[in-house]
Design a protein around this motif. Structure first.
Motif, PDB file in Angstrom:
ATOM      1  N   VAL A   1      15.214  13.595   0.268  1.00  0.00           N
ATOM      2  CA  VAL A   1      14.442  14.801  -0.015  1.00  0.00           C
ATOM      3  C   VAL A   1      15.359  15.902  -0.527  1.00  0.00           C
ATOM      4  N   VAL A   2      16.567  16.038   0.061  1.00  0.00           N
ATOM      5  CA  VAL A   2      17.513  17.073  -0.375  1.00  0.00           C
ATOM      6  C   VAL A   2      17.951  16.798  -1.825  1.00  0.00           C
ATOM      7  N   PHE A   3      18.304  15.557  -2.126  1.00  0.00           N
ATOM      8  CA  PHE A   3      18.704  15.215  -3.501  1.00  0.00           C
ATOM      9  C   PHE A   3      17.558  15.440  -4.506  1.00  0.00           C
TER      10      PHE A   3
ATOM     11  N   VAL B   1      15.811  12.387   4.847  1.00  0.00           N
ATOM     12  CA  VAL B   1      16.171  13.795   4.690  1.00  0.00           C
ATOM     13  C   VAL B   1      17.136  13.949   3.510  1.00  0.00           C
ATOM     14  N   LEU B   2      18.143  13.045   3.390  1.00  0.00           N
ATOM     15  CA  LEU B   2      19.087  13.091   2.274  1.00  0.00           C
ATOM     16  C   LEU B   2      18.363  12.875   0.929  1.00  0.00           C
TER      17      LEU B   2
ATOM     18  N   ALA C   1      15.124  17.587  -4.110  1.00  0.00           N
ATOM     19  CA  ALA C   1      14.925  19.035  -4.219  1.00  0.00           C
ATOM     20  C   ALA C   1      15.952  19.640  -5.165  1.00  0.00           C
ATOM     21  N   ILE C   2      17.208  19.192  -5.082  1.00  0.00           N
ATOM     22  CA  ILE C   2      18.255  19.702  -5.985  1.00  0.00           C
ATOM     23  C   ILE C   2      17.923  19.333  -7.431  1.00  0.00           C
TER      24      ILE C   2
END
Length: 137
Positions: A19-21, A16-17, A23-24
């Motif tokens: 994917v978040v990085f 999840v982390l 996405a940013i």
């Protein structure tokens, strides 16, 4: 909870982390591409008047160069005419003028030598008939 479930939960959290990085990073890259697109559009819009101005300037410079070519051709014709005129002058008047100048110079030297010989002041011309004294020239 077993150790396998805890490991799966940690792996899911890490995913999840990640994917978040990602996405940013993709959002920032998208903004950068949008800004680049806007900059390219502005450059394209501003380049058109510049190109028209450069075209007008080149046209004006070409006009001036054609004038300079005409002036250069005229100057070349004038220099050719002056050269021909000086050749004609040298051919027609140069020879007689040189001969006249040489004659007048010779006559003046002869007259001076004759006057010096008549006055007796010892001045002899270069071509006088008196003998030269030894040791003097």
């Amino acid at each position: 909870m077993s150790a396998g479930q805890i490991a799966a939960l940690i792996a899911a959290g890490a995913f999840v982390l990640l994917v978040v990085f990602l996405a940013i990073a993709l959002i920032k890259l998208g903004r950068t591409l949008d800004e680049a697109t806007i900059a390219i559009r502005k450059a394209h819009e501003n380049a058109d008047p510049l190109l028209h101005g450069a075209n007008d300037t080149i046209t004006h410079v070409n006009t001036q160069l054609e004038r300079v070519d005409g002036i250069t051709a005229n100057a070349q014709a004038v220099s050719g005419n002056v050269s021909a005129l000086s050749s004609v002058f040298t051919a027609t008047l140069g020879g007689p003028l040189v001969k006249t100048a040489a004659l007048s110079y010779g006559l003046s030297k002869a007259v001076r030598a004759r006057r010096g010989a008549k006055n007796g002041n010892g001045i002899e011309g270069k071509h006088s008939r008196r003998k030269r004294r030894s040791g003097k020239r």
